[in-house]
Design a protein around this motif. Sequence first.
Motif, PDB file in Angstrom:
ATOM      1  N   THR A 162       7.239  -2.874  -1.169  1.00 51.19           N
ATOM      2  CA  THR A 162       6.668  -1.819  -1.027  1.00 51.19           C
ATOM      3  C   THR A 162       7.161  -0.416  -1.521  1.00 51.19           C
ATOM      4  OG1 THR A 162       6.112  -1.605   1.320  1.00 51.19           O
ATOM      5  CG2 THR A 162       4.636  -3.130  -0.030  1.00 51.19           C
ATOM      6  N   LEU A 163       6.610   0.456  -1.936  1.00 52.07           N
ATOM      7  CA  LEU A 163       6.859   1.864  -2.091  1.00 52.07           C
ATOM      8  C   LEU A 163       5.524   2.902  -1.444  1.00 52.07           C
ATOM      9  CD1 LEU A 163       8.490   2.157  -5.662  1.00 52.07           C
ATOM     10  CD2 LEU A 163       9.633   1.549  -3.371  1.00 52.07           C
ATOM     11  N   VAL A 164       5.925   3.759  -0.597  1.00 56.21           N
ATOM     12  CA  VAL A 164       4.753   4.542  -0.064  1.00 56.21           C
ATOM     13  C   VAL A 164       5.094   6.015  -0.428  1.00 56.21           C
ATOM     14  CG1 VAL A 164       3.648   5.096   2.009  1.00 56.21           C
ATOM     15  CG2 VAL A 164       4.475   2.832   1.902  1.00 56.21           C
ATOM     16  N   TYR A 165       4.038   6.562  -1.144  1.00 55.34           N
ATOM     17  CA  TYR A 165       3.944   8.014  -1.375  1.00 55.34           C
ATOM     18  C   TYR A 165       2.827   8.733  -0.791  1.00 55.34           C
ATOM     19  CZ  TYR A 165       7.058   6.134  -5.143  1.00 55.34           C
ATOM     20  OH  TYR A 165       8.032   5.640  -5.791  1.00 55.34           O
ATOM     21  N   LYS A 166       3.214  10.182  -0.588  1.00 54.95           N
ATOM     22  CA  LYS A 166       2.057  11.108   0.079  1.00 54.95           C
ATOM     23  C   LYS A 166       1.733  11.832  -1.351  1.00 54.95           C
ATOM     24  CE  LYS A 166      -0.384  13.293   2.894  1.00 54.95           C
ATOM     25  NZ  LYS A 166      -1.332  13.816   1.772  1.00 54.95           N
ATOM     26  N   LEU A 167       0.391  11.934  -1.518  1.00 55.46           N
ATOM     27  CA  LEU A 167      -0.296  12.438  -2.590  1.00 55.46           C
ATOM     28  C   LEU A 167      -0.367  14.234  -2.403  1.00 55.46           C
ATOM     29  CD1 LEU A 167      -2.924   9.940  -3.481  1.00 55.46           C
ATOM     30  CD2 LEU A 167      -0.716   9.928  -4.350  1.00 55.46           C
ATOM     31  N   PHE A 200      -1.897  -1.909  -6.080  1.00 54.60           N
ATOM     32  CA  PHE A 200      -2.075  -0.329  -5.320  1.00 54.60           C
ATOM     33  C   PHE A 200      -2.995  -0.492  -4.376  1.00 54.60           C
ATOM     34  CE2 PHE A 200      -1.291  -0.215 -10.235  1.00 54.60           C
ATOM     35  CZ  PHE A 200       0.097   0.184 -10.078  1.00 54.60           C
ATOM     36  N   ARG A 201      -2.532   0.232  -3.269  1.00 56.14           N
ATOM     37  CA  ARG A 201      -3.396   0.446  -2.020  1.00 56.14           C
ATOM     38  C   ARG A 201      -3.570   2.113  -1.967  1.00 56.14           C
ATOM     39  NH1 ARG A 201      -4.419  -4.556   0.512  1.00 56.14           N
ATOM     40  NH2 ARG A 201      -2.827  -6.081   0.258  1.00 56.14           N
ATOM     41  N   LEU A 202      -4.738   2.562  -1.460  1.00 58.83           N
ATOM     42  CA  LEU A 202      -4.973   3.957  -1.079  1.00 58.83           C
ATOM     43  C   LEU A 202      -5.290   3.862   0.463  1.00 58.83           C
ATOM     44  CD1 LEU A 202      -6.879   5.046  -4.390  1.00 58.83           C
ATOM     45  CD2 LEU A 202      -4.247   5.437  -3.875  1.00 58.83           C
ATOM     46  N   GLY A 203      -5.027   5.085   1.084  1.00 60.03           N
ATOM     47  CA  GLY A 203      -5.580   5.170   2.296  1.00 60.03           C
ATOM     48  C   GLY A 203      -5.228   6.403   3.280  1.00 60.03           C
ATOM     49  N   HIS A 204      -5.423   6.316   4.452  1.00 57.71           N
ATOM     50  CA  HIS A 204      -5.256   7.604   5.268  1.00 57.71           C
ATOM     51  C   HIS A 204      -4.575   7.298   6.544  1.00 57.71           C
ATOM     52  CE1 HIS A 204      -8.363   6.026   8.007  1.00 57.71           C
ATOM     53  NE2 HIS A 204      -8.982   5.580   7.024  1.00 57.71           N
ATOM     54  N   LEU A 205      -4.255   8.429   7.139  1.00 59.55           N
ATOM     55  CA  LEU A 205      -3.453   8.150   8.439  1.00 59.55           C
ATOM     56  C   LEU A 205      -4.575   7.936   9.497  1.00 59.55           C
ATOM     57  CD1 LEU A 205      -0.833  10.660   8.917  1.00 59.55           C
ATOM     58  CD2 LEU A 205      -0.305   8.351   8.746  1.00 59.55           C
ATOM     59  N   LYS A 206      -4.195   7.148  10.814  1.00 58.84           N
ATOM     60  CA  LYS A 206      -5.420   7.212  11.821  1.00 58.84           C
ATOM     61  C   LYS A 206      -5.434   8.579  12.466  1.00 58.84           C
ATOM     62  CE  LYS A 206      -3.928   2.334  13.018  1.00 58.84           C
ATOM     63  NZ  LYS A 206      -3.473   1.640  13.893  1.00 58.84           N
ATOM     64  N   PRO A 207      -6.626   8.884  13.016  1.00 64.33           N
ATOM     65  CA  PRO A 207      -6.718  10.324  13.447  1.00 64.33           C
ATOM     66  C   PRO A 207      -5.591  10.642  14.670  1.00 64.33           C
ATOM     67  CG  PRO A 207      -8.460   8.956  14.263  1.00 64.33           C
ATOM     68  CD  PRO A 207      -7.657   8.060  13.178  1.00 64.33           C
ATOM     69  N   ASN A 208      -5.282  11.911  14.641  1.00 64.29           N
ATOM     70  CA  ASN A 208      -4.498  12.169  15.676  1.00 64.29           C
ATOM     71  C   ASN A 208      -2.995  11.834  15.466  1.00 64.29           C
ATOM     72  OD1 ASN A 208      -6.746  13.742  16.989  1.00 64.29           O
ATOM     73  ND2 ASN A 208      -7.130  11.859  18.031  1.00 64.29           N
ATOM     74  N   HIS A 209      -2.752  11.356  14.347  1.00 56.73           N
ATOM     75  CA  HIS A 209      -1.272  11.097  13.889  1.00 56.73           C
ATOM     76  C   HIS A 209      -0.928  11.919  12.870  1.00 56.73           C
ATOM     77  CE1 HIS A 209      -2.533   7.404  16.182  1.00 56.73           C
ATOM     78  NE2 HIS A 209      -1.298   7.075  16.205  1.00 56.73           N
ATOM     79  N   GLU A 210       0.523  12.290  12.813  1.00 58.43           N
ATOM     80  CA  GLU A 210       1.122  12.925  11.929  1.00 58.43           C
ATOM     81  C   GLU A 210       2.387  12.498  11.555  1.00 58.43           C
ATOM     82  OE1 GLU A 210       1.825  17.762  11.205  1.00 58.43           O
ATOM     83  OE2 GLU A 210       0.664  17.424  12.752  1.00 58.43           O
ATOM     84  N   THR A 235      -7.957  -1.299  -2.369  1.00 56.68           N
ATOM     85  CA  THR A 235      -6.816  -2.324  -2.817  1.00 56.68           C
ATOM     86  C   THR A 235      -7.450  -2.545  -4.453  1.00 56.68           C
ATOM     87  OG1 THR A 235      -6.541  -3.316  -0.842  1.00 56.68           O
ATOM     88  CG2 THR A 235      -5.625  -4.395  -2.644  1.00 56.68           C
ATOM     89  N   SER A 236      -6.310  -2.398  -5.204  1.00 60.66           N
ATOM     90  CA  SER A 236      -6.489  -2.655  -6.590  1.00 60.66           C
ATOM     91  C   SER A 236      -6.381  -4.070  -6.966  1.00 60.66           C
ATOM     92  CB  SER A 236      -5.526  -1.844  -7.624  1.00 60.66           C
ATOM     93  OG  SER A 236      -4.392  -2.288  -7.716  1.00 60.66           O
ATOM     94  N   ILE A 265       2.460   1.187  -3.406  1.00 55.34           N
ATOM     95  CA  ILE A 265       2.656   0.437  -4.479  1.00 55.34           C
ATOM     96  C   ILE A 265       3.470  -1.024  -4.035  1.00 55.34           C
ATOM     97  CG2 ILE A 265       4.016   0.228  -6.752  1.00 55.34           C
ATOM     98  CD1 ILE A 265       3.891   3.098  -7.170  1.00 55.34           C
ATOM     99  N   GLU A 266       2.481  -1.954  -4.269  1.00 59.65           N
ATOM    100  CA  GLU A 266       3.064  -3.429  -4.110  1.00 59.65           C
ATOM    101  C   GLU A 266       3.659  -3.865  -5.126  1.00 59.65           C
ATOM    102  OE1 GLU A 266       0.593  -5.425  -0.669  1.00 59.65           O
ATOM    103  OE2 GLU A 266      -1.012  -4.592  -2.251  1.00 59.65           O
ATOM    104  N   LEU A 267       5.121  -4.378  -5.065  1.00 60.00           N
ATOM    105  CA  LEU A 267       5.663  -5.171  -6.285  1.00 60.00           C
ATOM    106  C   LEU A 267       5.991  -6.363  -6.045  1.00 60.00           C
ATOM    107  CD1 LEU A 267       8.358  -2.172  -6.175  1.00 60.00           C
ATOM    108  CD2 LEU A 267       6.743  -2.485  -8.067  1.00 60.00           C
TER     109      LEU A 267
END
Length: 377
Positions: A162-167, A200-210, A235-236, A265-267
Amino acid sequence: MELMEDCCDFIQWLGADMSMQILMCLDNPTDLVRASAVSSSWRRFVIINRLSKQLCVRMFPEVSSIAHVIEVHDRIEPLQIRYETSMEWSCLERENRVYAFLARGFTSFMRKDCILEAIVASSTDNYPQESIRNTLEPGDRVDQRASYWSSSGAVDPRVPETLVYKLTANLCVITEIHIHPFQAYFQFGFPIYSAKAVRFRLGHLKPNHEFENDTKDKPSPALRFINENVVWTYTSPSFPMAQESRLQKFKLPEPALCIGGYLQIELLGRVQKQEMDEKYYICVCHVQVVGRPLSPAFDVDIMDPTGKCTLKYYPDAENCCSPVKSEGEASSSPSRFRSFTASIRGWEQMILNTLLGGGVVVGNDDDSDDDIVGIPV
């Protein structure tokens, strides 16, 4: 043209249910604004029935996770968020206005690479020389050296990576992801280390996490943080990947709204074995994410792990709709920039005139909505 509400208003003739079915057929935000500009009764009907929000939800069901809407008129002063418990008229008007602008943002023609930074890979063979950060470079060589990310080797070709990116924004409409597998031009036979398939997966951080900056340079803590604190909401389907050294384009079945700004990105599966150790690897030299960021006009705050969020609208954000060149398109000229900005401002004035009851507003039927003219009722 003047509407005689007592005898010509089909909303009164047909009743609320039938009128709702008719107005719900409008799938263009400009048409909905024009409908609400017909008369004060039509405007009230659109606002009370929250048709702008319903239009946004039809475009992207993820919008249903928005629990509150606020307008922020000053980015410098500390933000004081007030949550109204009752849907009073001023609150309904504000909600309608914000969702009208959001719908317009959804239908914008802007396209750009939406990756802000590379976060972490599930494994890296030779860190940092073969780091995920190399995938942000458009080519496979930088300063006469190879530029790519490489997984660690695996005996089993089914092992995924997996590869993880911030948009670039917490609200992005994503249409395509492009991936260029790396061809090892320095190895015998020039092998191409592609994956069998991608997802491909899209998502968000849990609240109060940085995500802390110092964690990004430490792959193991960064990966653990992502696994524990990112919620994947989209999830695509999986797409087959060709074992070819080219930028391969994977178009999503429908544009996807990313609320939260994280992409994974899931390979899936490996095809190329390295001759020297008889292990399978996946290598990628470049990744692009094509879409439309809705920042700086919009932002979100995640409220709870289920994804409920607050939508923040910044009406004073400058250049929030500045033109962005599409792939292969030359940079926009200053005159084109001014023309585009003027058309957006005209559309904003169209909404404000409508909400303030200033008159019927008519514009062109095309997407640019140039030469908008106000006609008194």
